[in-house]
Design an enzyme around this catalytic site. Structure first.
Site, short mmCIF file in Angstrom:
data_model
loop_
_atom_site.label_atom_id
_atom_site.label_comp_id
_atom_site.label_asym_id
_atom_site.label_seq_id
_atom_site.Cartn_x
_atom_site.Cartn_y
_atom_site.Cartn_z
N ARG A 105 -8.83 -0.78 4.38
CA ARG A 105 -8.03 0.33 3.81
C ARG A 105 -6.68 -0.19 3.34
O ARG A 105 -6.10 0.33 2.39
CB ARG A 105 -7.77 1.39 4.89
N ASP B 46 4.14 0.50 12.04
CA ASP B 46 2.95 -0.12 11.45
C ASP B 46 2.74 -1.56 11.90
O ASP B 46 1.65 -2.10 11.73
CB ASP B 46 3.04 -0.09 9.91
N ARG C 158 -0.63 14.09 13.16
CA ARG C 158 -0.10 14.01 11.79
C ARG C 158 0.00 15.38 11.11
O ARG C 158 -0.69 15.65 10.12
CB ARG C 158 -0.91 13.02 10.96
N LYS D 79 0.84 -1.21 0.00
CA LYS D 79 0.00 0.00 0.00
C LYS D 79 0.87 1.25 0.00
O LYS D 79 0.65 2.18 -0.77
CB LYS D 79 -0.89 -0.02 1.26
N ASN D 80 1.88 1.26 0.88
CA ASN D 80 2.65 2.50 1.05
C ASN D 80 3.62 2.78 -0.10
O ASN D 80 4.24 3.85 -0.14
CB ASN D 80 3.40 2.47 2.39
N CYS E 275 -5.81 12.34 12.80
CA CYS E 275 -6.50 11.13 12.37
C CYS E 275 -6.47 10.17 13.54
O CYS E 275 -6.07 10.54 14.64
CB CYS E 275 -5.84 10.52 11.15
C1 UD1 Z 1 3.94 6.79 6.50
C2 UD1 Z 1 3.13 5.55 6.25
C3 UD1 Z 1 2.57 5.01 7.57
C4 UD1 Z 1 3.69 4.80 8.57
C5 UD1 Z 1 4.55 6.05 8.71
C6 UD1 Z 1 5.78 5.84 9.58
C7 UD1 Z 1 2.24 5.90 4.04
C8 UD1 Z 1 1.05 6.14 3.19
N1 UD1 Z 1 2.04 5.88 5.36
O1 UD1 Z 1 3.06 7.77 7.04
O2 UD1 Z 1 1.91 3.78 7.29
O3 UD1 Z 1 3.14 4.50 9.83
O4 UD1 Z 1 5.02 6.48 7.41
O5 UD1 Z 1 6.54 4.80 9.10
O6 UD1 Z 1 3.34 5.66 3.55
N2 UD1 Z 1 5.52 14.46 11.09
C9 UD1 Z 1 5.61 15.79 11.40
N3 UD1 Z 1 5.51 16.70 10.40
C10 UD1 Z 1 5.34 16.34 9.10
C11 UD1 Z 1 5.27 14.96 8.78
C12 UD1 Z 1 5.37 14.03 9.81
O7 UD1 Z 1 5.75 16.16 12.57
O8 UD1 Z 1 5.28 17.22 8.22
C13 UD1 Z 1 5.59 13.45 12.18
C14 UD1 Z 1 4.28 12.65 12.28
O9 UD1 Z 1 3.31 13.33 13.07
C15 UD1 Z 1 4.75 11.37 12.92
C16 UD1 Z 1 6.16 11.19 12.34
O10 UD1 Z 1 6.56 12.47 11.85
O11 UD1 Z 1 4.85 11.54 14.32
C17 UD1 Z 1 6.24 10.17 11.23
O12 UD1 Z 1 5.40 10.56 10.16
P1 UD1 Z 1 5.72 10.20 8.65
O13 UD1 Z 1 6.99 9.45 8.55
O14 UD1 Z 1 5.55 11.44 7.86
O15 UD1 Z 1 4.51 9.23 8.32
P2 UD1 Z 1 3.53 9.30 7.09
O16 UD1 Z 1 4.28 9.61 5.85
O17 UD1 Z 1 2.34 10.10 7.44
#
Ligand code: UD1
Length: 427
Positions: free
Chosen positions: A398, A306, A121, A22-23, A116
């Site tokens: 999902r 995850d 996030r 998925k990711n 969420c």
């Molecule tokens: C992706 C994955 C999700 C996985 C996560 C961590 C997808 C579609 N989803 O989510 O399944 O659990 O990586 O491996 O690929 N953060 C900030 N600011 C930002 C972005 C992130 O503070 O602009 C924080 C988030 O709140 C969280 C952490 O960074 O605490 C990790 O987030 P991130 O690595 O961005 O996860 P996603 O890309 O949302």
């Protein structure tokens, strides 16, 4: 509304293939927007998040066609610059379209994704990345508008945290920016390398993906391509947890064992025997699993957040006390109360979960709170004596393609039933 009904307490055995990731598929589908021709994504899982992504692509003006696990995207008339709030809410990860729409059309308007089910996030790192590539950003009344009328320009960007989504958005946007972008402290997840492989096969010039520093030499245009997404390491690990907690013995085919590295060590710590070959993995569980002293979720190559919930579910029946610390998302233990309904003995203190293994779990009615929490309920339900009914399974669907069929191939007694009621709300 649909539910899973599980008759638990039976050993899993057998073998099966694992779905596409998925990711990987999500950012790759967003990146197809940048191509001048059609792209076909193979091994694309049939799950709700991909359906939501397809709806967004079509709303933006793309033509899409699905044939089994092949999804073809023709972006030639994609001039949409906005994703409406309803579609943003359907899938939190739709922020992954930010870089692609901005790079294609010079502007993008999205509603703020908000929190969420697993945490706040924020998207500050995504926006900072776009700003560094030359975009102007306005944030108002729950909306974000980014524009780059003169086009994007390569830049040096250092992330303050290796965010997966921000890394992907920056790689996508920078692939067609003017000049070279050097991205430091980038996320190293295998799905990032898969995205870069897709873009490179479209003509992009990206090196270092999957490592901390990624260099992206912007190119003028990208062509369409055919790309097969990697196997879903989280789905694979979930089925391994299910086999381990039931004392089972299974083989998963078409996987990439290296991507399961940190998870394999945990299975070995619990006493499971693991054997890997070039593209498959076998797990043989002992009669009773051992507890694991301490697991801490970390960015790749650390232990993935995850798989935290399915692993906690697995440890509920281990011999002894295990401790898990969630360092990535602040709100990822919502499912714990449901595991307690199945007889698990656990407590949560902030980011720490303490799991005291019990000898038996018992079937009960439980409710899915989020995608991976739902997977944990399946794992525990398979290990519990008697019948477990899991509701609100749309969360699970999902990300997991027909888990009832996969687990059925592994000899589990699990059915998906339609209850006829419709109480599902949009996330
Ligand atoms: C992706 C994955 C999700 C996985 C996560 C961590 C997808 C579609 N989803 O989510 O399944 O659990 O990586 O491996 O690929 N953060 C900030 N600011 C930002 C972005 C992130 O503070 O602009 C924080 C988030 O709140 C969280 C952490 O960074 O605490 C990790 O987030 P991130 O690595 O961005 O996860 P996603 O890309 O949302």
């Amino acid at each position: 509304m649909s539910e899973y009904v599980i008759e638990g307490g039976h050993r899993l055995f057998g073998e099966c293939d694992v779905q596409g990731a998925k990711n990987s598929a999500l950012p790759i589908l967003a990146a197809t927007l940048l191509c001048n021709g059609k792209s076909t994504i193979k091994n694309c899982p049939e799950i709700l998040d991909i359906r939501a992504t397809t709806k967004i692509l079509e709303f933006l003006g793309c033509r899409t066609e699905r044939k089994g696990h092949f999804l073809t995207v023709d972006p030639s008339s994609a001039d949409g610059c906005e994703i409406p709030e309803t579609l943003m809410r359907e899938m939190r990860s739709s922020v992954i379209f930010l870089g692609a729409i901005l790079a294609r059309n010079g502007k993008v308007r999205l509603s703020t994704p908000g929190g969420c089910e697993i945490g706040l996030r924020p998207i500050d790192l995504h926006l900072d990345g776009m700003r560094r590539l030359g975009a102007e950003i306005k944030e108002e009344f729950g909306h974000i508008e980014c524009s780059a009328p003169e086009g994007l320009k390569g830049a040096n960007i250092t992330l303050s945290f290796p965010s997966v989504g921000a890394t992907e958005n920056i790689i996508i946007a920078a692939s067609v920016a003017k000049g070279t972008t050097t991205l430091r402290n980038a996320a190293c997840e295998p799905e990032i390398s898969d995205l870069a492989d897709f873009l490179n096969s479209c003509g992009a010039r990206i090196s270092g993906a999957g490592q901390g520093t990624v260099v992206i030499e912007g190119v003028k245009s990208l062509n369409g391509t055919t790309h097969s997404v990697i196997t879903d390491r989280i789905a694979a690990a979930t089925y391994l947890c299910a086999a381990a907690v039931t004392g089972g013995e299974i083989k998963l085919n078409n996987i990439i064992p290296a991507h399961l590295g940190p998870m394999i060590e945990i299975f070995e710590d619990t006493g499971c025997k693991i054997r890997t070959e070039s593209n498959n993995i076998r797990l043989k569980a002992p009669e009773r699993l051992r507890s694991v002293k301490l697991i801490r979720t970390m960015p790749y190559p650390g232990f993935p957040t995850d798989i935290q919930a399915p692993v906690v579910a697995m440890l509920t029946k281990a011999d002894g006390t295990s401790v898990l610390i969630e360092t990535i998302f602040e709100n990822r233990y919502k499912y714990i109360g449901e595991l307690v309904r199945l007889g698990a003995r656990l407590r949560v203190d902030g980011r720490m979960a303490v799991i005291e293994g019990v000898e038996r779990l018992h079937g009960a009615r439980v409710r899915t709170t989020d995608l991976r929490g739902g997977a944990a309920l399946i794992v525990a339900g398979l290990a519990a004596q008697g019948t477990t009914v899991i509701s609100e399974i749309r969360h699970i669907e999902r990300g997991y393609e027909a888990p009832e069929k996969i687990l059925g191939m592994l000899s589990a007694n699990i059915k998906r039933i339609d209850t006829g009621e419709n109480t599902d709300e949009q996330e």
